[in-house]
Design a protein around this motif. Structure first.
Motif, PDB file in Angstrom:
ATOM      1  N   ARG A  12       0.837  -1.210   0.000  1.00 17.82           N
ATOM      2  CA  ARG A  12       0.000   0.000   0.000  1.00 17.82           C
ATOM      3  C   ARG A  12       0.870   1.258   0.000  1.00 17.82           C
ATOM      4  NH1 ARG A  12      -1.950   3.812  -1.066  1.00 17.82           N
ATOM      5  NH2 ARG A  12      -3.952   4.764  -0.479  1.00 17.82           N
ATOM      6  N   LEU A  13       1.976   1.229   0.716  1.00 20.27           N
ATOM      7  CA  LEU A  13       2.899   2.363   0.699  1.00 20.27           C
ATOM      8  C   LEU A  13       3.471   2.566  -0.704  1.00 20.27           C
ATOM      9  CD1 LEU A  13       4.803   1.809   4.071  1.00 20.27           C
ATOM     10  CD2 LEU A  13       3.052   3.527   3.576  1.00 20.27           C
ATOM     11  N   ALA A  14       3.755   1.473  -1.402  1.00 17.82           N
ATOM     12  CA  ALA A  14       4.254   1.588  -2.779  1.00 17.82           C
ATOM     13  C   ALA A  14       3.253   2.332  -3.648  1.00 17.82           C
ATOM     14  CB  ALA A  14       4.540   0.203  -3.346  1.00 17.82           C
ATOM     15  N   GLN A  15       1.961   2.003  -3.494  1.00 16.65           N
ATOM     16  CA  GLN A  15       0.926   2.716  -4.249  1.00 16.65           C
ATOM     17  C   GLN A  15       0.926   4.195  -3.915  1.00 16.65           C
ATOM     18  OE1 GLN A  15      -2.248  -0.550  -3.261  1.00 16.65           O
ATOM     19  NE2 GLN A  15      -3.082   0.739  -4.873  1.00 16.65           N
ATOM     20  N   ALA A  16       1.074   4.513  -2.628  1.00 16.73           N
ATOM     21  CA  ALA A  16       1.051   5.917  -2.213  1.00 16.73           C
ATOM     22  C   ALA A  16       2.229   6.685  -2.798  1.00 16.73           C
ATOM     23  CB  ALA A  16       1.066   6.003  -0.684  1.00 16.73           C
ATOM     24  N   PHE A  17       3.404   6.062  -2.853  1.00 12.23           N
ATOM     25  CA  PHE A  17       4.558   6.719  -3.459  1.00 12.23           C
ATOM     26  C   PHE A  17       4.284   6.991  -4.928  1.00 12.23           C
ATOM     27  CE2 PHE A  17       6.763   5.935   0.366  1.00 12.23           C
ATOM     28  CZ  PHE A  17       8.005   6.549   0.315  1.00 12.23           C
ATOM     29  N   GLU A  18       3.702   6.029  -5.623  1.00 10.61           N
ATOM     30  CA  GLU A  18       3.414   6.225  -7.041  1.00 10.61           C
ATOM     31  C   GLU A  18       2.381   7.327  -7.241  1.00 10.61           C
ATOM     32  OE1 GLU A  18       1.237   3.500 -10.287  1.00 10.61           O
ATOM     33  OE2 GLU A  18       3.293   2.906  -9.843  1.00 10.61           O
ATOM     34  N   GLU A  19       1.339   7.325  -6.417  1.00 11.52           N
ATOM     35  CA  GLU A  19       0.293   8.345  -6.546  1.00 11.52           C
ATOM     36  C   GLU A  19       0.855   9.739  -6.321  1.00 11.52           C
ATOM     37  OE1 GLU A  19      -2.602   7.106  -3.717  1.00 11.52           O
ATOM     38  OE2 GLU A  19      -3.062   5.246  -4.790  1.00 11.52           O
ATOM     39  N   SER A  20       1.682   9.900  -5.304  1.00 14.45           N
ATOM     40  CA  SER A  20       2.227  11.233  -5.030  1.00 14.45           C
ATOM     41  C   SER A  20       3.294  11.615  -6.048  1.00 14.45           C
ATOM     42  CB  SER A  20       2.788  11.293  -3.604  1.00 14.45           C
ATOM     43  OG  SER A  20       3.706  10.248  -3.376  1.00 14.45           O
ATOM     44  N   ARG A  72      -7.976  12.073  -2.484  1.00  9.67           N
ATOM     45  CA  ARG A  72      -7.076  10.955  -2.770  1.00  9.67           C
ATOM     46  C   ARG A  72      -5.617  11.393  -2.673  1.00  9.67           C
ATOM     47  NH1 ARG A  72     -10.868   9.663  -6.857  1.00  9.67           N
ATOM     48  NH2 ARG A  72      -9.520  10.558  -8.479  1.00  9.67           N
ATOM     49  N   ALA A  73      -5.346  12.603  -3.174  1.00 10.16           N
ATOM     50  CA  ALA A  73      -3.970  13.104  -3.116  1.00 10.16           C
ATOM     51  C   ALA A  73      -3.529  13.308  -1.674  1.00 10.16           C
ATOM     52  CB  ALA A  73      -3.855  14.404  -3.905  1.00 10.16           C
ATOM     53  N   ARG A  74      -4.419  13.846  -0.847  1.00  9.15           N
ATOM     54  CA  ARG A  74      -4.060  14.055   0.557  1.00  9.15           C
ATOM     55  C   ARG A  74      -3.847  12.726   1.272  1.00  9.15           C
ATOM     56  NH1 ARG A  74      -7.699  18.591   0.247  1.00  9.15           N
ATOM     57  NH2 ARG A  74      -9.457  17.274   0.848  1.00  9.15           N
ATOM     58  N   GLU A  75      -4.705  11.760   0.999  1.00 11.52           N
ATOM     59  CA  GLU A  75      -4.537  10.442   1.614  1.00 11.52           C
ATOM     60  C   GLU A  75      -3.203   9.818   1.192  1.00 11.52           C
ATOM     61  OE1 GLU A  75      -7.705   7.528   1.615  1.00 11.52           O
ATOM     62  OE2 GLU A  75      -9.166   9.142   1.348  1.00 11.52           O
ATOM     63  N   ALA A  76      -2.872   9.906  -0.087  1.00  6.27           N
ATOM     64  CA  ALA A  76      -1.603   9.347  -0.567  1.00  6.27           C
ATOM     65  C   ALA A  76      -0.428  10.017   0.129  1.00  6.27           C
ATOM     66  CB  ALA A  76      -1.488   9.507  -2.078  1.00  6.27           C
ATOM     67  N   ARG A  77      -0.530  11.335   0.302  1.00  8.73           N
ATOM     68  CA  ARG A  77       0.542  12.068   0.976  1.00  8.73           C
ATOM     69  C   ARG A  77       0.680  11.613   2.426  1.00  8.73           C
ATOM     70  NH1 ARG A  77      -1.225  16.708  -0.260  1.00  8.73           N
ATOM     71  NH2 ARG A  77      -1.796  17.595   1.764  1.00  8.73           N
ATOM     72  N   ALA A  78      -0.455  11.344   3.077  1.00  9.60           N
ATOM     73  CA  ALA A  78      -0.414  10.880   4.468  1.00  9.60           C
ATOM     74  C   ALA A  78       0.208   9.493   4.574  1.00  9.60           C
ATOM     75  CB  ALA A  78      -1.825  10.873   5.054  1.00  9.60           C
ATOM     76  N   ARG A  85       2.353   8.232   2.584  1.00 10.70           N
ATOM     77  CA  ARG A  85       3.784   8.358   2.278  1.00 10.70           C
ATOM     78  C   ARG A  85       4.543   9.066   3.391  1.00 10.70           C
ATOM     79  NH1 ARG A  85       6.427  10.203  -3.453  1.00 10.70           N
ATOM     80  NH2 ARG A  85       8.574  10.449  -2.767  1.00 10.70           N
ATOM     81  N   ARG A  86       4.008  10.174   3.854  1.00 11.14           N
ATOM     82  CA  ARG A  86       4.773  11.035   4.768  1.00 11.14           C
ATOM     83  C   ARG A  86       4.582  10.663   6.232  1.00 11.14           C
ATOM     84  NH1 ARG A  86       7.868  12.497   7.232  1.00 11.14           N
ATOM     85  NH2 ARG A  86       8.793  14.534   7.683  1.00 11.14           N
ATOM     86  N   ILE A  87       3.424  10.106   6.606  1.00  7.58           N
ATOM     87  CA  ILE A  87       3.145   9.794   8.000  1.00  7.58           C
ATOM     88  C   ILE A  87       3.278   8.296   8.280  1.00  7.58           C
ATOM     89  CG2 ILE A  87       1.390   9.842   9.828  1.00  7.58           C
ATOM     90  CD1 ILE A  87       0.245  12.366   8.376  1.00  7.58           C
ATOM     91  N   VAL A  88       2.644   7.484   7.444  1.00  8.64           N
ATOM     92  CA  VAL A  88       2.636   6.041   7.710  1.00  8.64           C
ATOM     93  C   VAL A  88       4.003   5.418   7.410  1.00  8.64           C
ATOM     94  CG1 VAL A  88       1.476   3.854   7.252  1.00  8.64           C
ATOM     95  CG2 VAL A  88       0.164   5.975   7.218  1.00  8.64           C
ATOM     96  N   THR A  89       4.739   5.947   6.422  1.00  7.11           N
ATOM     97  CA  THR A  89       6.030   5.335   6.083  1.00  7.11           C
ATOM     98  C   THR A  89       7.019   5.356   7.250  1.00  7.11           C
ATOM     99  OG1 THR A  89       5.807   5.783   3.716  1.00  7.11           O
ATOM    100  CG2 THR A  89       8.024   5.410   4.538  1.00  7.11           C
TER     101      THR A  89
END
Length: 581
Positions: A366-374, A395-401, A403-407
């Motif tokens: 899921r983190l990989a998807q977020a990196f790609e989205e951002s 969706r963009a804000r969720e992807a950023r979260a 990537r930046r918070i969950v990672t």
């Protein structure tokens, strides 16, 4: 005994055969399902082929050889010339050939398409189950690409070698090489993670300095990862600015002579022994400033975000490798009249380990998807975000979260769990697991490195707090999405309430509770993601990690409630026909 040869006291029986010639990808249902959810099924056949190659006995032997024959440093030639050459066992180079051939150093950047980041991370995960040390220079090379892309002239000169799928081990100037690797040099002995205490000094080589200008660096680095790399990204101070700047420091100077980066010694490490880590000194070493002057930490943090994702994947891979070895052993070893895998308490342990492994797998995918989205939103991969409006913004804000918070939270939690996990899996093997002839000791010695490298646990948890404060909109978008998904599930709703209490505490309380906050974020994230798979997997995870009775299960593996089908959880983790798939 009379029928035995003289000197023979026993037959060798009840020993598990070595695990070999199985397919690492097709035996992993959770990974295959996550690949589909990420929209990367176009890469499935490649992963099937790669999984079979990695599981073959000759390939498995490379990992053992590369770790038994550590790299050697030769500082001078027979004539007394300073060469700082590193000698690796051929197995090391064979591993690098495999990695580069799969494009694991550049795939989302060199061949951008939907699902490319997930495809790359899945392949990285498979290789990390084989051997960890060879991944270090590939991770740093991968993470350097988005940083170097911001320097168009330099990147254009390096692009072909960065993207090449050929491993070129020659220690020669870049102009003569077919491919290249990039390392990192950030920490110094007086500061460690506190890089702002760095003292290495960079002064302009010419009249003018600044971004893109040539500099001469003097100082040292306490950890200089993979010194054989063709270049390193290095942090140093300039004479004109108090803050740190980032520099591209090649192994050879533009005139073809060896750069003045002197390797003082190689680190004698607990694990990761196939890979070279070093201490170096710079004596007017040539470098080119990357990014704006004084903004080196911000520049290098972008690289660190990618390396942190790889730390999560690497630790997850160690858990998966140890789990597969533990299940394989338990299916072949008997004690007290029956197979270990058929005994209820052992089933509980293995099933609990299987849950932990699957939860980590779905998280990194899921983190990989977020990196790609951002990355797509910013055009880093050569693409632009599609669509506008509130839905796209959410969706963009969720992807950023993610990537930046969950990672960083995942880097803290998953890497920590790998230590206990590999120890528990080693215990399944008994005394056989504690000796160096098998793989379990290597897994166990390897486990701590990802917790320490790229920021230890406390650094990651404090980074989570900073990200929550600096990007409150992204955090709110993610937590609201989780609230919607948790509707009707008491344990998930209670877990979110507990997270809210932790986050709304006084500032001093939040900092002291940073590890608890990071842990809670990851456990909720994993629970949410597992609900996309078999219900029994998600419910068993939630019951032992999040609900009100979870604390009663303690912190050891093997405390699953009896109501769950332990045998079914094990079979999902590694199907009975794993040697035939």
């Amino acid at each position: 005994m009379d029928s035995m040869d003289p000197g023979t006291t026993h037959e060798v029986t009840n020993q598990a055969p070595p695990l070999a010639d199985y397919n690492l990808f097709t035996a992993d249902a959770a990974l295959g399902e996550a690949l589909a959810r990420a929209g990367a099924l176009w890469h499935r056949e490649t992963l099937v082929r790669h999984g079979a190659t990695l599981g073959a006995a000759p390939t498995l032997a490379l990992a053992d050889l590369a770790n038994r024959h550590a790299p050697e440093l030769h500082t001078h030639s027979p004539r007394g010339e300073r060469i700082d050459a590193l000698e690796f066992h051929p197995a090391w180079h064979d591993l690098l050939v495999l990695l580069r051939a799969e494009g694991l150093h550049a795939l989302p950047f060199s061949e951008p398409r939907p699902g490319a980041m997930a495809a790359r991370c899945a392949g990285y995960f498979l290789h990390a189950q084989l051997e960890s040390g060879s991944l270090c220079p590939l991770t740093m090379t991968f993470a350097s690409i988005p940083v170097l892309q911001r320097e168009p002239a330099l990147f254009e000169a390096l692009r072909e070698r960065l993207y090449a799928r050929e491993h070129d081990p020659r220690d020669v100037p870049l102009a003569a090489k077919r491919s290249m690797m990039i390392g990192m040099g950030m920490t110094e002995k007086q500061g460690g993670s506190d890089v702002r205490s760095n003292r290495t000094l960079a002064r302009p080589a010419g009249i003018a300095g600044g971004r893109g200008a040539d500099y001469l660096l003097t100082g040292h680095k306490w950890f200089f990862s993979a010194p054989q790399c063709d270049a390193h990204l290095v942090l140093a101070r300039t004479t004109e600015h108090e803050g740190l700047s980032c520099f591209f420091v090649p192994r050879f100077k533009p005139d073809g002579t060896k750069n003045a980066v002197h390797v003082q010694r190689l680190k004698d490490k607990l694990g990761n022994r196939s890979n070279a880590s070093s201490e170096v000194e710079f004596f007017d070493a040539f470098g080119v400033m990357i990014g704006d002057e004084g903004r080196g930490v911000a520049t290098i943090i972008e690289m660190a975000n990618y390396t942190r994702l790889d730390c999560v994947i690497g630790s997850t891979a160690l858990m998966r490798a140890a789990l597969v070895q533990a299940i394989h052993h338990a299916r072949h070893r008997s004690a007290f009249g029956r197979k270990l895998a058929d005994q209820p308490l052992m089933q509980n342990v293995l099933a609990d380990l299987a849950l932990e492994s699957e939860a980590a797998t779905v998280l990194f995918m899921r983190l990989a998807q977020a990196f790609e989205e951002s990355d797509n939103a910013t055009g880093t991969n050569g693409a632009q975000a599609a669509g506008t409006g509130a839905d796209e913004s959410d969706r963009a804000r969720e992807a950023r979260a993610w990537r930046r918070i969950v990672t960083p939270a995942a880097k803290f939690w998953v890497c920590k769990r790998a230590l206990a996990f590999t120890g528990e899996a080693m215990e399944v093997w008994g005394g056989n697991g504690y000796v160096e002839e098998g793989p379990m000791a290597r897994f166990y010695r390897e486990a701590p490195v990802n917790s320490i490298w790229e920021g230890s646990g406390n650094v990651m948890c404090l980074d989570v707090l900073r990200a929550l404060e600096r990007d409150a909109d992204a955090a709110q978008a993610l937590f609201l999405a989780w609230r919607r998904e948790a509707t009707g599930h008491p344990a998930l709703c209670a877990a979110l309430d507990q997270l809210s209490v932790l986050l709304n505490g006084a500032p001093g309380t939040r900092e002291a509770s940073a590890r608890h906050i990071a842990q809670q974020i990851v456990l909720i994230a994993q629970a949410m993601l597992l609900r996309a798979g078999p219900p029994e997997v998600a419910e068993a995870f939630i019951a032992t990690r999040l609900d009100e009775h979870a604390a009663d299960c303690g912190r050891v593996f093997g405390t699953l409630p009896a109501r769950f089908d332990h045998a079914a959880l094990i079979a999902r983790a590694l199907p009975p026909d794993y040697l035939a798939v």
